[in-house]
Design a protein around this motif. Sequence first.
Motif, PDB file in Angstrom:
ATOM      1  N   PHE A  46       0.806  -1.218   0.000  1.00 39.99           N
ATOM      2  CA  PHE A  46       0.000   0.000   0.000  1.00 39.99           C
ATOM      3  C   PHE A  46       0.843   1.273   0.000  1.00 39.99           C
ATOM      4  O   PHE A  46       0.413   2.298  -0.526  1.00 39.99           O
ATOM      5  N   VAL A  47       2.038   1.206   0.531  1.00 44.28           N
ATOM      6  CA  VAL A  47       2.947   2.357   0.407  1.00 44.28           C
ATOM      7  C   VAL A  47       3.332   2.547  -1.057  1.00 44.28           C
ATOM      8  O   VAL A  47       3.356   3.675  -1.572  1.00 44.28           O
ATOM      9  N   MET A  48       3.593   1.435  -1.747  1.00 43.30           N
ATOM     10  CA  MET A  48       3.929   1.530  -3.171  1.00 43.30           C
ATOM     11  C   MET A  48       2.732   2.033  -3.986  1.00 43.30           C
ATOM     12  O   MET A  48       2.912   2.774  -4.955  1.00 43.30           O
ATOM     13  N   VAL A  49       1.526   1.652  -3.593  1.00 50.10           N
ATOM     14  CA  VAL A  49       0.323   2.125  -4.282  1.00 50.10           C
ATOM     15  C   VAL A  49       0.184   3.639  -4.127  1.00 50.10           C
ATOM     16  O   VAL A  49      -0.278   4.327  -5.035  1.00 50.10           O
ATOM     17  N   ILE A  50       0.615   4.163  -3.008  1.00 49.99           N
ATOM     18  CA  ILE A  50       0.543   5.611  -2.793  1.00 49.99           C
ATOM     19  C   ILE A  50       1.643   6.331  -3.561  1.00 49.99           C
ATOM     20  O   ILE A  50       1.422   7.396  -4.146  1.00 49.99           O
ATOM     21  N   ILE A  51       2.854   5.762  -3.601  1.00 52.42           N
ATOM     22  CA  ILE A  51       4.009   6.452  -4.189  1.00 52.42           C
ATOM     23  C   ILE A  51       4.072   6.334  -5.711  1.00 52.42           C
ATOM     24  O   ILE A  51       4.331   7.316  -6.408  1.00 52.42           O
ATOM     25  N   LEU A  52       3.873   5.151  -6.260  1.00 49.34           N
ATOM     26  CA  LEU A  52       4.123   4.913  -7.687  1.00 49.34           C
ATOM     27  C   LEU A  52       3.265   5.734  -8.649  1.00 49.34           C
ATOM     28  O   LEU A  52       3.769   6.121  -9.714  1.00 49.34           O
ATOM     29  N   PRO A  53       2.012   6.032  -8.372  1.00 45.74           N
ATOM     30  CA  PRO A  53       1.241   6.827  -9.340  1.00 45.74           C
ATOM     31  C   PRO A  53       1.790   8.242  -9.569  1.00 45.74           C
ATOM     32  O   PRO A  53       1.451   8.886 -10.556  1.00 45.74           O
ATOM     33  N   GLU A  54       2.658   8.707  -8.705  1.00 43.88           N
ATOM     34  CA  GLU A  54       3.235  10.047  -8.858  1.00 43.88           C
ATOM     35  C   GLU A  54       4.159  10.147 -10.071  1.00 43.88           C
ATOM     36  O   GLU A  54       4.448  11.243 -10.551  1.00 43.88           O
TER      37      GLU A  54
END
Length: 100
Positions: A46-54
């Motif tokens: 879920f941290v990657m889900v928050i960061i990667l779309p940027e």
Amino acid sequence: MAQKVKEKAKKHDKKVEAEEAQFPEKVEKIFKYILKGLSWTVGIAFVMVIILPEFNTPFLDKVTRVFYLTGITCLLVFLIIEFFAANIKGLISRLIYDKN
């Protein structure tokens, strides 16, 4: 009055402790490692889900989707394992100690 409530609470605690099945330390340790692994996987996903779309790239959008699905799946498995903890510990115990 308050002492009666405390005595009832103590009796209830003793009943709960007596009802809970005791498993060997090895089984508890394996169960704990399984839950730790799942919780770390959920957290990282879920941290990657928050960061990667940027980063706004189509490839990372697909990777984000995989992380999201992995996180949701691990979260559901974690909840099921927690809900059926005694049964899962019994299964682990049988797998370890019943090697006939």
